[in-house]
Design a protein around this motif. Structure first.
Motif, PDB file in Angstrom:
ATOM      1  N   PHE A  72       0.838  -1.201   0.000  1.00  0.00           N
ATOM      2  CA  PHE A  72       0.000   0.000   0.000  1.00  0.00           C
ATOM      3  C   PHE A  72       0.873   1.252   0.000  1.00  0.00           C
ATOM      4  O   PHE A  72       0.714   2.138  -0.846  1.00  0.00           O
ATOM      5  N   PHE A  73       1.829   1.323   0.900  1.00  0.00           N
ATOM      6  CA  PHE A  73       2.623   2.537   0.982  1.00  0.00           C
ATOM      7  C   PHE A  73       3.696   2.619  -0.099  1.00  0.00           C
ATOM      8  O   PHE A  73       4.109   3.717  -0.484  1.00  0.00           O
ATOM      9  N   LYS A  74       4.095   1.503  -0.642  1.00  0.00           N
ATOM     10  CA  LYS A  74       4.979   1.533  -1.810  1.00  0.00           C
ATOM     11  C   LYS A  74       4.214   2.122  -2.996  1.00  0.00           C
ATOM     12  O   LYS A  74       4.748   2.913  -3.772  1.00  0.00           O
ATOM     13  N   ASP A  75       2.947   1.753  -3.119  1.00  0.00           N
ATOM     14  CA  ASP A  75       2.103   2.303  -4.180  1.00  0.00           C
ATOM     15  C   ASP A  75       1.891   3.803  -3.972  1.00  0.00           C
ATOM     16  O   ASP A  75       1.914   4.577  -4.923  1.00  0.00           O
ATOM     17  N   MET A  76       1.677   4.219  -2.729  1.00  0.00           N
ATOM     18  CA  MET A  76       1.504   5.648  -2.456  1.00  0.00           C
ATOM     19  C   MET A  76       2.784   6.409  -2.796  1.00  0.00           C
ATOM     20  O   MET A  76       2.727   7.490  -3.384  1.00  0.00           O
ATOM     21  N   ASP A  77       3.920   5.844  -2.461  1.00  0.00           N
ATOM     22  CA  ASP A  77       5.215   6.446  -2.793  1.00  0.00           C
ATOM     23  C   ASP A  77       5.333   6.627  -4.304  1.00  0.00           C
ATOM     24  O   ASP A  77       5.677   7.703  -4.801  1.00  0.00           O
ATOM     25  N   ARG A  78       5.019   5.565  -5.050  1.00  0.00           N
ATOM     26  CA  ARG A  78       5.094   5.618  -6.516  1.00  0.00           C
ATOM     27  C   ARG A  78       4.156   6.683  -7.075  1.00  0.00           C
ATOM     28  O   ARG A  78       4.527   7.453  -7.967  1.00  0.00           O
ATOM     29  N   ASN A  79       2.937   6.744  -6.546  1.00  0.00           N
ATOM     30  CA  ASN A  79       1.970   7.731  -7.018  1.00  0.00           C
ATOM     31  C   ASN A  79       2.437   9.153  -6.742  1.00  0.00           C
ATOM     32  O   ASN A  79       2.259  10.036  -7.589  1.00  0.00           O
ATOM     33  N   LEU A  80       3.005   9.391  -5.578  1.00  0.00           N
ATOM     34  CA  LEU A  80       3.520  10.721  -5.267  1.00  0.00           C
ATOM     35  C   LEU A  80       4.617  11.128  -6.257  1.00  0.00           C
ATOM     36  O   LEU A  80       4.644  12.255  -6.741  1.00  0.00           O
ATOM     37  N   ARG A  81       5.492  10.194  -6.560  1.00  0.00           N
ATOM     38  CA  ARG A  81       6.574  10.484  -7.509  1.00  0.00           C
ATOM     39  C   ARG A  81       6.016  10.784  -8.894  1.00  0.00           C
ATOM     40  O   ARG A  81       6.482  11.699  -9.577  1.00  0.00           O
ATOM     41  N   GLU A  82       4.975  10.023  -9.305  1.00  0.00           N
ATOM     42  CA  GLU A  82       4.351  10.276 -10.607  1.00  0.00           C
ATOM     43  C   GLU A  82       3.672  11.642 -10.643  1.00  0.00           C
ATOM     44  O   GLU A  82       3.567  12.250 -11.709  1.00  0.00           O
ATOM     45  N   MET A  83       3.207  12.125  -9.494  1.00  0.00           N
ATOM     46  CA  MET A  83       2.564  13.439  -9.439  1.00  0.00           C
ATOM     47  C   MET A  83       3.576  14.563  -9.344  1.00  0.00           C
ATOM     48  O   MET A  83       3.198  15.732  -9.288  1.00  0.00           O
ATOM     49  N   GLY A  84       4.864  14.216  -9.298  1.00  0.00           N
ATOM     50  CA  GLY A  84       5.894  15.239  -9.337  1.00  0.00           C
ATOM     51  C   GLY A  84       6.463  15.642  -7.995  1.00  0.00           C
ATOM     52  O   GLY A  84       7.223  16.606  -7.913  1.00  0.00           O
ATOM     53  N   VAL A  85       6.141  14.926  -6.937  1.00  0.00           N
ATOM     54  CA  VAL A  85       6.743  15.228  -5.643  1.00  0.00           C
ATOM     55  C   VAL A  85       8.219  14.867  -5.723  1.00  0.00           C
ATOM     56  O   VAL A  85       8.589  13.816  -6.261  1.00  0.00           O
ATOM     57  N   THR A  86       9.063  15.717  -5.185  1.00  0.00           N
ATOM     58  CA  THR A  86      10.512  15.514  -5.269  1.00  0.00           C
ATOM     59  C   THR A  86      10.972  14.361  -4.388  1.00  0.00           C
ATOM     60  O   THR A  86      10.273  13.971  -3.444  1.00  0.00           O
ATOM     61  N   ASP A  87      12.152  13.856  -4.677  1.00  0.00           N
ATOM     62  CA  ASP A  87      12.721  12.768  -3.883  1.00  0.00           C
ATOM     63  C   ASP A  87      12.826  13.139  -2.405  1.00  0.00           C
ATOM     64  O   ASP A  87      12.647  12.289  -1.538  1.00  0.00           O
ATOM     65  N   LEU A  88      13.115  14.400  -2.130  1.00  0.00           N
ATOM     66  CA  LEU A  88      13.207  14.843  -0.736  1.00  0.00           C
ATOM     67  C   LEU A  88      11.832  14.984  -0.088  1.00  0.00           C
ATOM     68  O   LEU A  88      11.692  14.821   1.118  1.00  0.00           O
TER      69      LEU A  88
END
Length: 170
Positions: A72-88
Motif C-alpha cells: 500500500f505505501f509503496k504504491d503511495m510512494d510511486r503515485n507521489l513520484r508520478e505526481m511530481g513530488v521531489t525525492d526529498l
C-alpha cells in the motif's frame, strides 16, 4: 529472517480488490467523499483498515498484513513520484499519510468494536468528509458496518490466498 513471505500474486490480488472497491462512484457522487487524490487515498485507507481489522486477531496473518501494508505505501510512494513530488518530499508525505492512515484505522476500529454507528460517523466527518458539501456520513458508516460483517464471514485462508470479496456500496 526465515519467515515465509506471503505470495505476491495473492497480495496484489487483494490490493487490487481494495483499490477497485474504493473507486465506486457512489462514494464520490452521492456520499460526499471528495473526488480528489486525498479523497481516493482516504477511501483506500478505509478499506485497508477494514481488512486489517479482519486480519488483526490471527497470528498466522501477520506476515500477510505487513506485506499488504508495505505494498500500500509503496504504491503511495510511486503515485507521489508520478505526481511530481521531489525525492526529498516523498518521505515526508508518506510519513504524513501513514499517520493519517493509523489515526483513521484506530478511530474506525474503536467505534466499530463498540458497535457505535454515531462514533463511526464522527470519525468519517472529522477525517474524510470535513470539507464535503454534500456529505452523507450515515450512509458511509452503514456501509462500513456491512462491509465489516462481510469480511468477518470470509475465511482467512481465502483472503490470504488472494480471494477478497467486498459487498457493493448501495
Amino acid at each position: 529472517m526465515f519467515r515465509k513471505k506471503p505470495a505476491s500474486d495473492a497480495l496484489y490480488s487483494v490490493y487490487r480488490a481494495i483499490v477497485a472497491q474504493s473507486r465506486q462512484p457512489v462514494f464520490y457522487a452521492e456520499w460526499g467523499v471528495p473526488d480528489t487524490v486525498t479523497g481516493r487515498f482516504d477511501m483506500i485507507s478505509l478499506h485497508m483498515a477494514l481488512l486489517f481489522r479482519r486480519l488483526r486477531d490471527d497470528k498466522a496473518t501477520t506476515d500477510f498484513s505487513q506485506a499488504l501494508f508495505d505494498l500500500f505505501f509503496k504504491d503511495m510512494d510511486r503515485n507521489l513520484r508520478e505526481m511530481g513530488v521531489t525525492d526529498l518530499g516523498v518521505p515526508k508525505k508518506v510519513r504524513k499519510m501513514t499517520e493519517i492512515f493509523y489515526a483513521l484505522m484506530t478511530g474506525i476500529n474503536e467505534a466499530i468494536d463498540r458497535g457505535d454507528r454515531a462514533g463511526v460517523e464522527a470519525v468519517l466527518k472529522r477525517n474524510i468528509l470535513a470539507d464535503a458539501d454534500n456529505a452523507r456520513p450515515a450512509e458511509l458508516a452503514a456501509y462500513l458496518f456491512v462491509q465489516s460483517e462481510n469480511l468477518a464471514g470470509q475465511p482467512l485462508e481465502a483472503i490470504t490466498g488472494g480471494k477478497l470479496e467486498m459487498a457493493a456500496a448501495a
